[in-house]
Design a protein around this motif. Sequence first.
Motif, PDB file in Angstrom:
ATOM      1  N   GLU A   7      11.427  -4.758  -0.722  1.00 16.08           N
ATOM      2  CA  GLU A   7      11.250  -6.207  -0.673  1.00 16.08           C
ATOM      3  C   GLU A   7      10.102  -6.568   0.265  1.00 16.08           C
ATOM      4  OE1 GLU A   7      14.953  -7.873   0.488  1.00 16.08           O
ATOM      5  OE2 GLU A   7      15.998  -7.296  -1.350  1.00 16.08           O
ATOM      6  N   GLY A   8       9.521  -7.746   0.029  1.00 13.90           N
ATOM      7  CA  GLY A   8       8.496  -8.257   0.923  1.00 13.90           C
ATOM      8  C   GLY A   8       7.089  -7.907   0.467  1.00 13.90           C
ATOM      9  N   ASP A   9       6.111  -8.277   1.300  1.00  7.38           N
ATOM     10  CA  ASP A   9       4.714  -8.036   0.987  1.00  7.38           C
ATOM     11  C   ASP A   9       4.358  -6.588   1.298  1.00  7.38           C
ATOM     12  OD1 ASP A   9       4.617  -7.923   3.728  1.00  7.38           O
ATOM     13  OD2 ASP A   9       3.357  -9.694   3.984  1.00  7.38           O
ATOM     14  N   LEU A  10       3.082  -6.262   1.151  1.00  9.25           N
ATOM     15  CA  LEU A  10       2.648  -4.890   1.354  1.00  9.25           C
ATOM     16  C   LEU A  10       2.930  -4.415   2.769  1.00  9.25           C
ATOM     17  CD1 LEU A  10       1.184  -2.326   0.447  1.00  9.25           C
ATOM     18  CD2 LEU A  10      -0.983  -3.431   1.064  1.00  9.25           C
ATOM     19  N   ALA A  11       2.719  -5.279   3.766  1.00  2.00           N
ATOM     20  CA  ALA A  11       2.959  -4.877   5.152  1.00  2.00           C
ATOM     21  C   ALA A  11       4.425  -4.509   5.373  1.00  2.00           C
ATOM     22  CB  ALA A  11       2.548  -6.011   6.101  1.00  2.00           C
ATOM     23  N   ALA A  12       5.334  -5.299   4.809  1.00  2.00           N
ATOM     24  CA  ALA A  12       6.768  -5.017   4.961  1.00  2.00           C
ATOM     25  C   ALA A  12       7.150  -3.733   4.253  1.00  2.00           C
ATOM     26  CB  ALA A  12       7.584  -6.188   4.419  1.00  2.00           C
ATOM     27  N   ARG A  13       6.604  -3.518   3.066  1.00  2.00           N
ATOM     28  CA  ARG A  13       6.941  -2.314   2.314  1.00  2.00           C
ATOM     29  C   ARG A  13       6.315  -1.075   2.941  1.00  2.00           C
ATOM     30  NH1 ARG A  13       4.716  -2.891  -2.758  1.00  2.00           N
ATOM     31  NH2 ARG A  13       3.816  -4.927  -2.339  1.00  2.00           N
ATOM     32  N   MET A  14       5.138  -1.226   3.546  1.00  2.00           N
ATOM     33  CA  MET A  14       4.518  -0.110   4.244  1.00  2.00           C
ATOM     34  C   MET A  14       5.359   0.298   5.456  1.00  2.00           C
ATOM     35  SD  MET A  14       0.585   0.216   5.563  1.00  2.00           S
ATOM     36  CE  MET A  14       0.672  -1.259   6.582  1.00  2.00           C
ATOM     37  N   THR A  15       5.873  -0.697   6.179  1.00  2.00           N
ATOM     38  CA  THR A  15       6.752  -0.403   7.309  1.00  2.00           C
ATOM     39  C   THR A  15       8.010   0.314   6.842  1.00  2.00           C
ATOM     40  OG1 THR A  15       5.951  -2.333   8.540  1.00  2.00           O
ATOM     41  CG2 THR A  15       8.098  -1.438   9.179  1.00  2.00           C
ATOM     42  N   ALA A  16       8.593  -0.167   5.752  1.00  2.00           N
ATOM     43  CA  ALA A  16       9.799   0.473   5.212  1.00  2.00           C
ATOM     44  C   ALA A  16       9.495   1.891   4.733  1.00  2.00           C
ATOM     45  CB  ALA A  16      10.364  -0.359   4.069  1.00  2.00           C
ATOM     46  N   MET A  17       8.319   2.107   4.161  1.00  4.36           N
ATOM     47  CA  MET A  17       7.935   3.436   3.691  1.00  4.36           C
ATOM     48  C   MET A  17       7.864   4.419   4.854  1.00  4.36           C
ATOM     49  SD  MET A  17       4.403   4.632   1.784  1.00  4.36           S
ATOM     50  CE  MET A  17       3.392   4.253   3.235  1.00  4.36           C
ATOM     51  N   TYR A  18       7.187   4.038   5.925  1.00  5.37           N
ATOM     52  CA  TYR A  18       7.080   4.931   7.081  1.00  5.37           C
ATOM     53  C   TYR A  18       8.439   5.139   7.749  1.00  5.37           C
ATOM     54  CZ  TYR A  18       1.968   4.842   6.863  1.00  5.37           C
ATOM     55  OH  TYR A  18       0.652   4.995   6.475  1.00  5.37           O
ATOM     56  N   ASP A  19       9.260   4.089   7.761  1.00  4.45           N
ATOM     57  CA  ASP A  19      10.587   4.242   8.346  1.00  4.45           C
ATOM     58  C   ASP A  19      11.419   5.251   7.554  1.00  4.45           C
ATOM     59  OD1 ASP A  19      12.652   3.223  10.314  1.00  4.45           O
ATOM     60  OD2 ASP A  19      13.681   2.786   8.433  1.00  4.45           O
ATOM     61  N   ALA A  20      11.303   5.208   6.236  1.00  5.17           N
ATOM     62  CA  ALA A  20      12.025   6.176   5.398  1.00  5.17           C
ATOM     63  C   ALA A  20      11.494   7.579   5.636  1.00  5.17           C
ATOM     64  CB  ALA A  20      11.890   5.792   3.926  1.00  5.17           C
ATOM     65  N   TRP A  21      10.194   7.724   5.804  1.00  3.50           N
ATOM     66  CA  TRP A  21       9.592   9.045   6.028  1.00  3.50           C
ATOM     67  C   TRP A  21      10.086   9.641   7.345  1.00  3.50           C
ATOM     68  CZ3 TRP A  21       6.488  12.216   8.944  1.00  3.50           C
ATOM     69  CH2 TRP A  21       5.843  13.265   8.271  1.00  3.50           C
ATOM     70  N   PHE A  22       9.981   8.867   8.417  1.00  6.82           N
ATOM     71  CA  PHE A  22      10.424   9.375   9.711  1.00  6.82           C
ATOM     72  C   PHE A  22      11.953   9.478   9.781  1.00  6.82           C
ATOM     73  CE2 PHE A  22       6.166   7.917  11.149  1.00  6.82           C
ATOM     74  CZ  PHE A  22       5.726   9.121  11.674  1.00  6.82           C
ATOM     75  N   GLY A  23      12.641   8.662   9.012  1.00  7.88           N
ATOM     76  CA  GLY A  23      14.096   8.787   8.950  1.00  7.88           C
ATOM     77  C   GLY A  23      14.502  10.136   8.390  1.00  7.88           C
ATOM     78  N   TYR A  24      13.765  10.603   7.381  1.00 10.36           N
ATOM     79  CA  TYR A  24      14.072  11.922   6.813  1.00 10.36           C
ATOM     80  C   TYR A  24      13.783  13.021   7.834  1.00 10.36           C
ATOM     81  CZ  TYR A  24      14.679  15.560   3.346  1.00 10.36           C
ATOM     82  OH  TYR A  24      15.140  16.654   2.666  1.00 10.36           O
ATOM     83  N   VAL A  25      12.668  12.898   8.542  1.00 12.20           N
ATOM     84  CA  VAL A  25      12.346  13.873   9.581  1.00 12.20           C
ATOM     85  C   VAL A  25      13.455  13.912  10.633  1.00 12.20           C
ATOM     86  CG1 VAL A  25      10.732  14.430  11.446  1.00 12.20           C
ATOM     87  CG2 VAL A  25       9.861  13.679   9.230  1.00 12.20           C
ATOM     88  N   GLN A  26      13.922  12.734  11.038  1.00  8.61           N
ATOM     89  CA  GLN A  26      14.969  12.655  12.061  1.00  8.61           C
ATOM     90  C   GLN A  26      16.259  13.299  11.588  1.00  8.61           C
ATOM     91  OE1 GLN A  26      16.167   8.620  13.124  1.00  8.61           O
ATOM     92  NE2 GLN A  26      16.366   9.239  15.260  1.00  8.61           N
ATOM     93  N   SER A  27      16.554  13.195  10.316  1.00 11.62           N
ATOM     94  CA  SER A  27      17.794  13.737   9.778  1.00 11.62           C
ATOM     95  C   SER A  27      17.708  15.239   9.514  1.00 11.62           C
ATOM     96  CB  SER A  27      18.156  13.033   8.461  1.00 11.62           C
ATOM     97  OG  SER A  27      18.335  11.651   8.657  1.00 11.62           O
ATOM     98  N   HIS A  28      16.506  15.807   9.501  1.00 11.63           N
ATOM     99  CA  HIS A  28      16.326  17.222   9.191  1.00 11.63           C
ATOM    100  C   HIS A  28      15.371  17.876  10.196  1.00 11.63           C
ATOM    101  CE1 HIS A  28      17.435  15.172   5.440  1.00 11.63           C
ATOM    102  NE2 HIS A  28      18.020  16.292   5.084  1.00 11.63           N
ATOM    103  N   PRO A  29      15.702  17.838  11.483  1.00  8.72           N
ATOM    104  CA  PRO A  29      14.763  18.358  12.491  1.00  8.72           C
ATOM    105  C   PRO A  29      14.472  19.843  12.344  1.00  8.72           C
ATOM    106  CG  PRO A  29      16.917  17.945  13.471  1.00  8.72           C
ATOM    107  CD  PRO A  29      16.938  17.337  12.107  1.00  8.72           C
TER     108      PRO A  29
END
Length: 230
Positions: free
Chosen positions: A84-106
């Motif tokens: 949801e949201g504009d490109l800036a919001a979706r870009m933030t969500a994209m990076y959050d998902a990426w680092f979230g995966y890293v955090q869950s699989h150290p």
Amino acid sequence: MSGIDRSRAARAEARTRIEDAAARLFAERGFAGTTIGEIAAEAGLSKPMLYRHFDSKQELHLALLERHRDELAAAPIRELLHGEGDLAARMTAMYDAWFGYVQSHPYTWRMMFRDTTGDAQVAAFHRELQRRQRETDVALLREFVPGIPEAELEPLGEAIRSALHGLALWWLERPGRPRELLVASMVRITRGLISTVEAPSGGHGCNGQGVEATGTPAGEDPPGPQGGSA
């Protein structure tokens, strides 16, 4: 549940235990410092049982890399294309998902980012992984920031890829730092890059405040990219 279903479930559960144990040991001890026997013991299985799932330590290592490569791409792409949201919001969500995966699989990420095998096939996999990620970032830049000169796309794609991986490794050594810090840093890097690009004639460029390089005002979705996540 039938006998066949129970057998399949048990086999899948055993394979997951093997992969999780291997990811921990490979990350902690490296490929050469880990034996099949140690992986089997960590997984609570016998060596013969492990060999029913994987023919060799190399095959197990490659299976882990492939599994997590594919899983990593899924969530960020979903956020960028369908969030949801504009490109800036979706870009933030994209990076959050990426680092979230890293955090869950150290453990897995130490293994993925630091090739300790010395094996030519695994080294080739890492080069291919980097190439695919770089090409994905190039595709995203080409789609969302069309003003970037063609000759600069590949080095800029590599810069984004390297920044993501470098920050992930930095974070794994500093697990107390909040994920939001990493996300904000990558958003700042990316938006800073976008803000230097002049939009095509008639466009508005990107001013870092939600106006996209495509000339699309914040809140209006540009066309989705044709590639994967960063």
